[in-house]
Write a protein that holds these residues in place. Sequence first.
Motif, PDB file in Angstrom:
ATOM      1  N   THR A 133      68.075 -18.207  58.402  1.00  0.00           N
ATOM      2  CA  THR A 133      68.263 -17.166  59.414  1.00  0.00           C
ATOM      3  C   THR A 133      67.039 -16.256  59.297  1.00  0.00           C
ATOM      4  N   PRO A 134      66.009 -16.486  60.105  1.00  0.00           N
ATOM      5  CA  PRO A 134      64.750 -15.757  59.927  1.00  0.00           C
ATOM      6  C   PRO A 134      64.872 -14.273  60.262  1.00  0.00           C
ATOM      7  N   THR A 135      64.303 -13.436  59.415  1.00  0.00           N
ATOM      8  CA  THR A 135      64.333 -11.998  59.662  1.00  0.00           C
ATOM      9  C   THR A 135      63.505 -11.630  60.885  1.00  0.00           C
ATOM     10  N   SER A 136      62.399 -12.339  61.094  1.00  0.00           N
ATOM     11  CA  SER A 136      61.537 -12.081  62.249  1.00  0.00           C
ATOM     12  C   SER A 136      60.505 -13.202  62.342  1.00  0.00           C
ATOM     13  N   PRO A 137      59.716 -13.245  63.422  1.00  0.00           N
ATOM     14  CA  PRO A 137      58.651 -14.241  63.516  1.00  0.00           C
ATOM     15  C   PRO A 137      57.593 -14.110  62.418  1.00  0.00           C
ATOM     16  N   ASN A 138      57.644 -13.015  61.656  1.00  0.00           N
ATOM     17  CA  ASN A 138      56.665 -12.820  60.583  1.00  0.00           C
ATOM     18  C   ASN A 138      56.787 -13.851  59.467  1.00  0.00           C
ATOM     19  N   VAL A 139      57.898 -14.564  59.392  1.00  0.00           N
ATOM     20  CA  VAL A 139      58.061 -15.579  58.342  1.00  0.00           C
ATOM     21  C   VAL A 139      57.507 -16.935  58.782  1.00  0.00           C
ATOM     22  N   GLN A 140      56.987 -17.005  59.987  1.00  0.00           N
ATOM     23  CA  GLN A 140      56.524 -18.284  60.527  1.00  0.00           C
ATOM     24  C   GLN A 140      55.430 -18.915  59.672  1.00  0.00           C
ATOM     25  N   GLY A 141      54.514 -18.096  59.144  1.00  0.00           N
ATOM     26  CA  GLY A 141      53.431 -18.637  58.326  1.00  0.00           C
ATOM     27  C   GLY A 141      53.949 -19.394  57.114  1.00  0.00           C
ATOM     28  N   ALA A 142      54.947 -18.834  56.450  1.00  0.00           N
ATOM     29  CA  ALA A 142      55.528 -19.505  55.279  1.00  0.00           C
ATOM     30  C   ALA A 142      56.260 -20.773  55.699  1.00  0.00           C
ATOM     31  N   LEU A 143      56.926 -20.724  56.850  1.00  0.00           N
ATOM     32  CA  LEU A 143      57.614 -21.925  57.342  1.00  0.00           C
ATOM     33  C   LEU A 143      56.616 -23.005  57.743  1.00  0.00           C
ATOM     34  N   ASP A 144      55.464 -22.603  58.246  1.00  0.00           N
ATOM     35  CA  ASP A 144      54.410 -23.579  58.541  1.00  0.00           C
ATOM     36  C   ASP A 144      53.989 -24.324  57.276  1.00  0.00           C
ATOM     37  N   LYS A 145      53.913 -23.590  56.169  1.00  0.00           N
ATOM     38  CA  LYS A 145      53.578 -24.225  54.884  1.00  0.00           C
ATOM     39  C   LYS A 145      54.648 -25.253  54.515  1.00  0.00           C
ATOM     40  N   ALA A 146      55.902 -24.905  54.771  1.00  0.00           N
ATOM     41  CA  ALA A 146      56.999 -25.824  54.466  1.00  0.00           C
ATOM     42  C   ALA A 146      56.880 -27.097  55.300  1.00  0.00           C
ATOM     43  N   VAL A 147      56.647 -26.924  56.584  1.00  0.00           N
ATOM     44  CA  VAL A 147      56.519 -28.086  57.472  1.00  0.00           C
ATOM     45  C   VAL A 147      55.333 -28.947  57.053  1.00  0.00           C
ATOM     46  N   LYS A 148      54.231 -28.304  56.691  1.00  0.00           N
ATOM     47  CA  LYS A 148      53.042 -29.039  56.238  1.00  0.00           C
ATOM     48  C   LYS A 148      53.347 -29.852  54.984  1.00  0.00           C
ATOM     49  N   ALA A 149      54.282 -29.365  54.171  1.00  0.00           N
ATOM     50  CA  ALA A 149      54.687 -30.064  52.943  1.00  0.00           C
ATOM     51  C   ALA A 149      55.722 -31.156  53.229  1.00  0.00           C
ATOM     52  N   GLY A 150      56.040 -31.364  54.515  1.00  0.00           N
ATOM     53  CA  GLY A 150      56.989 -32.415  54.878  1.00  0.00           C
ATOM     54  C   GLY A 150      58.436 -31.964  54.906  1.00  0.00           C
ATOM     55  N   ILE A 151      58.667 -30.657  54.865  1.00  0.00           N
ATOM     56  CA  ILE A 151      60.025 -30.111  54.846  1.00  0.00           C
ATOM     57  C   ILE A 151      60.477 -29.826  56.277  1.00  0.00           C
ATOM     58  N   LYS A 152      61.674 -30.274  56.613  1.00  0.00           N
ATOM     59  CA  LYS A 152      62.239 -29.997  57.931  1.00  0.00           C
ATOM     60  C   LYS A 152      62.816 -28.578  57.944  1.00  0.00           C
ATOM     61  N   VAL A 153      62.650 -27.882  59.051  1.00  0.00           N
ATOM     62  CA  VAL A 153      63.142 -26.505  59.154  1.00  0.00           C
ATOM     63  C   VAL A 153      64.115 -26.377  60.315  1.00  0.00           C
ATOM     64  N   VAL A 154      65.300 -25.880  60.008  1.00  0.00           N
ATOM     65  CA  VAL A 154      66.318 -25.607  61.028  1.00  0.00           C
ATOM     66  C   VAL A 154      66.573 -24.102  61.030  1.00  0.00           C
ATOM     67  N   SER A 212      56.608 -24.370  67.285  1.00  0.00           N
ATOM     68  CA  SER A 212      56.843 -25.809  67.449  1.00  0.00           C
ATOM     69  C   SER A 212      57.260 -26.509  66.161  1.00  0.00           C
ATOM     70  N   GLY A 213      57.246 -25.784  65.042  1.00  0.00           N
ATOM     71  CA  GLY A 213      57.539 -26.428  63.759  1.00  0.00           C
ATOM     72  C   GLY A 213      59.005 -26.664  63.477  1.00  0.00           C
ATOM     73  N   LYS A 214      59.883 -26.032  64.221  1.00  0.00           N
ATOM     74  CA  LYS A 214      61.322 -26.146  63.953  1.00  0.00           C
ATOM     75  C   LYS A 214      61.854 -27.494  64.419  1.00  0.00           C
ATOM     76  N   SER A 215      62.821 -28.007  63.686  1.00  0.00           N
ATOM     77  CA  SER A 215      63.504 -29.237  64.091  1.00  0.00           C
ATOM     78  C   SER A 215      64.653 -28.936  65.035  1.00  0.00           C
ATOM     79  N   SER A 216      65.298 -27.760  64.849  1.00  0.00           N
ATOM     80  CA  SER A 216      66.439 -27.398  65.676  1.00  0.00           C
ATOM     81  C   SER A 216      66.730 -25.915  65.517  1.00  0.00           C
ATOM     82  N   VAL A 217      67.454 -25.369  66.495  1.00  0.00           N
ATOM     83  CA  VAL A 217      67.967 -23.999  66.414  1.00  0.00           C
ATOM     84  C   VAL A 217      69.484 -24.071  66.573  1.00  0.00           C
ATOM     85  N   VAL A 218      70.198 -23.631  65.548  1.00  0.00           N
ATOM     86  CA  VAL A 218      71.662 -23.628  65.573  1.00  0.00           C
ATOM     87  C   VAL A 218      72.090 -22.165  65.650  1.00  0.00           C
TER      88      VAL A 218
END
Length: 313
Positions: A102-123, A133-139
Amino acid sequence: MDRVPRLAAVLAVALALPLAGCGDSGGGSDKAAGGGAIKVGLITKFPVDFYDTMVDAVKQYDAAHADVEVVYGQGKSGTDDEGEIAIIENMITQGVKAIAITPTSPNVQGALDKAVKAGIKVVLIDNDIPGWSGKSSVVATDNLAGGKLAGQWLAKQLPAGSTIAILQGRLGNPSLDDRVKGLKEGLAGAAKVVAEPATDCDETKGLNAAQDILTANPDVAAIYGACGPPITGALQAVKAAGKKPVVVGFDASPDEIKAIESGTQAASVAQFPAKMGSLGIETAVAAAKGETVKPAVDTGTEMVTKDNVAKFK
């Protein structure tokens, strides 16, 4: 104790420790010791009833799925970007295969980009990061639809020429902004907005904002809040001022449910955090397994009033 199980237990504790400083609530170490489980992370904003309900649902899912290990992290407030970023980076180090957050704001996007680059799926759960564009889904709740629901309901309650004050959440948060946008669309001009301060979804800020609103606009007909805690604060201000505006919230938190039942609050838009948690983690696990997942999952909304409040207790 046998030496091998003892070593496995020590390693499991060591894996869990790095998250403790960022609100980790444990879980999954026995599965880690057993090996073979898909490790996924759940990150929630901060410790309030709404997110606690979400975490409880995920823990139930985790307990029922021997092939999944969930690690947990939680920020300290609704604006704790730094806390969430630290937890994301920690989970990358732990080697999770997916992160539900549950992201606090778009400011966490950079860290999530690192996760995606490491092969981690982000929901993303509860809140979207539009345009990322890095998210797999929004629930999540369709917050715009929920806001419209509140606006349409309020429009039927207020006499012509009424005024309304809006307690916004955190400015720039897409989900919270949609709740305000939807409210205005649902009102369709049925009331004039006289104030709309930001509260960061904080109870004390909601109290202070409502006090200011009632001082400047003593005849305000309604107060709407984009999240639960500020409305709880507003109810305190309303009581102290001896006023009776129509108070409508968003979240249907336990405090709001009690207030609706007692008649001090008129209504709230209910979300379904348990559903968000279970569907969110299911989607994250499916994405980690390489399965196709829906880009968006709507978990629904419903208007809670005194007529139906019993079913939300």
